[in-house]
Scaffold this active site. Structure first.
Site, PDB file in Angstrom:
ATOM      1  N   ASP A  97      25.229  21.334  35.278  1.00 53.83           N
ATOM      2  CA  ASP A  97      26.275  20.886  34.354  1.00 53.83           C
ATOM      3  C   ASP A  97      27.528  20.537  35.136  1.00 53.83           C
ATOM      4  OD1 ASP A  97      27.355  23.488  34.710  1.00 53.83           O
ATOM      5  OD2 ASP A  97      26.095  24.205  33.067  1.00 53.83           O
ATOM      6  N   LYS A 132      26.234  16.707  30.196  1.00 51.54           N
ATOM      7  CA  LYS A 132      26.522  15.316  29.844  1.00 51.54           C
ATOM      8  C   LYS A 132      25.314  14.700  29.162  1.00 51.54           C
ATOM      9  CE  LYS A 132      29.065  13.941  33.902  1.00 51.54           C
ATOM     10  NZ  LYS A 132      28.591  13.433  35.171  1.00 51.54           N
ATOM     11  N   MET A 146      39.126  29.580  32.083  1.00 47.37           N
ATOM     12  CA  MET A 146      39.099  28.775  30.848  1.00 47.37           C
ATOM     13  C   MET A 146      40.381  28.963  30.034  1.00 47.37           C
ATOM     14  SD  MET A 146      35.168  29.421  29.646  1.00 47.37           S
ATOM     15  CE  MET A 146      35.051  31.141  30.076  1.00 47.37           C
TER      16      MET A 146
HETATM   17  N1  SAH Z   1      30.514  31.226  36.192  1.00 48.12           N
HETATM   18  C1  SAH Z   1      31.742  30.594  36.646  1.00 48.12           C
HETATM   19  C2  SAH Z   1      32.772  30.503  35.555  1.00 48.12           C
HETATM   20  C3  SAH Z   1      32.370  29.608  34.405  1.00 48.12           C
HETATM   21  S1  SAH Z   1      33.620  29.495  33.190  1.00 48.12           S
HETATM   22  C4  SAH Z   1      32.256  31.334  37.867  1.00 48.12           C
HETATM   23  O1  SAH Z   1      31.821  32.454  38.169  1.00 48.12           O
HETATM   24  O2  SAH Z   1      33.099  30.767  38.555  1.00 48.12           O
HETATM   25  C5  SAH Z   1      34.448  28.022  33.697  1.00 48.12           C
HETATM   26  C6  SAH Z   1      35.815  28.337  34.232  1.00 48.12           C
HETATM   27  O3  SAH Z   1      35.717  28.788  35.574  1.00 48.12           O
HETATM   28  C7  SAH Z   1      36.749  27.159  34.287  1.00 48.12           C
HETATM   29  O4  SAH Z   1      37.342  26.887  33.051  1.00 48.12           O
HETATM   30  C8  SAH Z   1      37.761  27.639  35.290  1.00 48.12           C
HETATM   31  O5  SAH Z   1      38.640  28.580  34.724  1.00 48.12           O
HETATM   32  C9  SAH Z   1      36.875  28.371  36.268  1.00 48.12           C
HETATM   33  N2  SAH Z   1      36.468  27.513  37.401  1.00 48.12           N
HETATM   34  C10 SAH Z   1      35.214  27.238  37.773  1.00 48.12           C
HETATM   35  N3  SAH Z   1      35.201  26.485  38.901  1.00 48.12           N
HETATM   36  C11 SAH Z   1      36.495  26.294  39.236  1.00 48.12           C
HETATM   37  C12 SAH Z   1      37.159  25.631  40.300  1.00 48.12           C
HETATM   38  N4  SAH Z   1      36.486  24.989  41.264  1.00 48.12           N
HETATM   39  N5  SAH Z   1      38.509  25.651  40.340  1.00 48.12           N
HETATM   40  C13 SAH Z   1      39.209  26.294  39.405  1.00 48.12           C
HETATM   41  N6  SAH Z   1      38.637  26.943  38.370  1.00 48.12           N
HETATM   42  C14 SAH Z   1      37.305  26.964  38.289  1.00 48.12           C
END
Ligand code: SAH
Length: 252
Positions: A37, A59, A170
Site C-alpha cells: 500500500d 490504490k 496519523m
Molecule cells: N505500521 C506503521 C504505522 C502505520 S500508521 C509503522 O510502524 O510505522 C501510518 C502513520 O505512520 C502515518 O500517518 C504517519 O504518522 C506514520 N508514518 C509512517 N511512515 C512515515 C514516514 N516515512 N514519515 C513520517 N511518518 C510516517
C-alpha cells in the site's frame, strides 16, 4: 488442500530502501505475490522479478481502497493457491498496521503465517530527525498513540506530567485540536513539538515549535501526512547539539 502456500506479514520500515530488515528483504525476494500500500519501501518493488504479482491495496481502481476484509481474503486466496505471499507494510506490522487482524484471518483459514517485524516510523522517524524519544534523567519513557481521533486520556495525563515523550502517528489532520486538548489538560504551552514529515525519504522535513504554536507553524509550512509528531523536551531544536550539514544519509 495440499501444497498450501504461506503468508508473511512483513514490516518494511519507514520508507528508505536501506531501513528494511534483512529478514524482510529475504521474504520479499522469495515472494510470488506482494500485497502493498501507500507506506513503506515502495522503491524496492521495482527490484522484484517479472513473475511477481504486485497488488496495491492502497490504490484500488476507482480510488477505492481495499477494505481490510478484502485484503484478508486476498492473502488467504493466494496462499491457498500454493503461493508465497508477502503483505508488505510500512514500519512495523503490529504498530497501527492491522497486522494482527491479518494474522488472525490467516490462522482462521488454516493458512501458515509468519510475522516479520519492521523498523517502526514511531521510533525511526524521530531518530532520523535527531530526536531521542527517551533521555536519561529527563524523560523516562514514550507513549505512542494514534491521532486520527481524539487523543486518549492517557496522552493528556502524560503531557501534563511532562515525564514521558508523546509520539502521535496519523495526527496531522487534527494537530490543532490535539495541541489544544493537551494544553487544556495541563500541559505547558511551551512544551517543544517536532513534526517530521516523510521521514527517511529524500523529502524528509522537520517542523518545530511549541504546543501553543505548532498548529499554526505546521499549517504555514503545509505539513502533510505521513508525519510523526513528537511532543516533549526531547523535541526541542538542537537538543543534541547543532546538526551537521548532512541531515539525510542513505547507505543503499
Ligand atoms: N505500521 C506503521 C504505522 C502505520 S500508521 C509503522 O510502524 O510505522 C501510518 C502513520 O505512520 C502515518 O500517518 C504517519 O504518522 C506514520 N508514518 C509512517 N511512515 C512515515 C514516514 N516515512 N514519515 C513520517 N511518518 C510516517
Amino acid at each position: 488442500m495440499s501444497d498450501v502456500g504461506r503468508v508473511w506479514i512483513v514490516g518494511g520500515g519507514p520508507g528508505a530502501g536501506d531501513l528494511i530488515t534483512v529478514r524482510a528483504a529475504r521474504a520479499l525476494a522469495g515472494a510470488d505475490v506482494v500485497v502493498t500500500d501507500r507506506l513503506g519501501p515502495s522503491a524496492l518493488l521495482s527490484d522484484l522479478g517479472p513473475h511477481v504479482e504486485i497488488v496495491d491495496v492502497g490504490k484500488a481502481p476507482g480510488h477505492h481502497r481495499a477494505s481490510q476484509e478484502e485484503i484478508n481474503d486476498l492473502l488467504v486466496e493466494r496462499a491457498r493457491r500454493g503461493l508465497s505471499v508477502v503483505r508488505l507494510k510500512g514500519g512495523d506490522p503490529f504498530i497501527f498496521g492491522r497486522g494482527g487482524e491479518e494474522v488472525r484471518a490467516c490462522r482462521a483459514a488454516g493458512v501458515p503465517v509468519e510475522v516479520v517485524p519492521g523498523v517502526s516510523s514511531a521510533l525511526a522517524v524521530p531518530a532520523l530527525a535527531d530526536v531521542p524519544l527517551t533521555h536519561r534523567g529527563l524523560v523516562s519513557g514514550a507513549l505512542i498513540v494514534h491521532g486520527h481521533d481524539r487523543l486518549p486520556s492517557s496522552a493528556c495525563a502524560v503531557a501534563a506530567s511532562g515525564d514521558c515523550t508523546i509520539v502521535i502517528l496519523m495526527g496531522v489532520m487534527f494537530l490543532a485540536r490535539h495541541a489544544a486538548d493537551l494544553v487544556e489538560s495541563g500541559a505547558d504551552p511551551a512544551t517543544p513539538v517536532a513534526v517530521v514529515e516523510r521521514g527517511s525519504t529524500s523529502r524528509q522535513r522537520i517542523v518545530r515549535s511549541d504546543l501553543a504554536n505548532i498548529a499554526q507553524v505546521a499549517g504555514d509550512a503545509n505539513v502533510r501526512s505521513p508525519a510523526v509528531i513528537v511532543i516533549g523536551a526531547v523535541a526541542a531544536g538542537e537538543f543534541l547539539g547543532p546538526l551537521d550539514a548532512v541531515v539525510h544519509t542513505s547507505i543503499a
